[in-house]
Design a protein around this motif. Structure first.
Motif, PDB file in Angstrom:
ATOM      1  N   TYR A  35       0.817  -1.211   0.000  1.00 51.11           N
ATOM      2  CA  TYR A  35       0.000   0.000   0.000  1.00 51.11           C
ATOM      3  C   TYR A  35       0.853   1.265   0.000  1.00 51.11           C
ATOM      4  O   TYR A  35       0.368   2.340   0.289  1.00 51.11           O
ATOM      5  N   ARG A  44      -6.095  -9.908   7.063  1.00 51.18           N
ATOM      6  CA  ARG A  44      -4.738  -9.737   6.545  1.00 51.18           C
ATOM      7  C   ARG A  44      -4.553  -8.371   5.902  1.00 51.18           C
ATOM      8  O   ARG A  44      -3.543  -7.703   6.098  1.00 51.18           O
ATOM      9  N   GLU A  45      -5.545  -7.948   5.123  1.00 48.86           N
ATOM     10  CA  GLU A  45      -5.467  -6.644   4.467  1.00 48.86           C
ATOM     11  C   GLU A  45      -5.529  -5.508   5.476  1.00 48.86           C
ATOM     12  O   GLU A  45      -4.821  -4.511   5.344  1.00 48.86           O
ATOM     13  N   ASN A  49      -9.704   2.988   2.766  1.00 53.73           N
ATOM     14  CA  ASN A  49      -9.683   1.532   2.559  1.00 53.73           C
ATOM     15  C   ASN A  49      -9.840   0.785   3.872  1.00 53.73           C
ATOM     16  O   ASN A  49     -10.542  -0.223   3.944  1.00 53.73           O
ATOM     17  N   GLU A  93      -8.848 -13.117   4.798  1.00 54.13           N
ATOM     18  CA  GLU A  93      -8.293 -12.169   3.835  1.00 54.13           C
ATOM     19  C   GLU A  93      -8.501 -10.730   4.290  1.00 54.13           C
ATOM     20  O   GLU A  93      -7.611  -9.894   4.157  1.00 54.13           O
TER      21      GLU A  93
END
Length: 75
Positions: free
Chosen positions: A4, A51-52, A15, A48
């Motif tokens: 990022y 994790r992000e 985000n 997921e």
């Protein structure tokens, strides 16, 4: 890793907010529904998303000068 790294702080925070609302929605909404003898179960995997979120938090911490959590080795 810096996946990022190219985003601005505002984009990272936007985000993070989207991912957090998605995670909250997956954890609080019903996971199955039935109608006229038919049942459907939704996938509630959140690995997921978590994790992000962690990757975004690491990038924000790096920009704010907070030391990243590295493993501690005992010799």
């Amino acid at each position: 890793m810096g996946i990022y790294r190219h985003l601005t702080v505002e984009q990272l925070e936007a985000n993070r907010d989207k991912l957090l609302s998605s995670l909250t929605e997956r954890l609080t909404k019903p996971t199955s529904i039935g109608f006229e003898g038919r049942n459907v179960q939704f996938n509630q995997r959140t690995d997921e998303i978590r994790r992000e979120l962690e990757a975004i938090n690491v990038e924000l911490d790096r920009r704010n000068g907070v030391a990243s959590r590295a493993p501690i080795y005992i010799v």
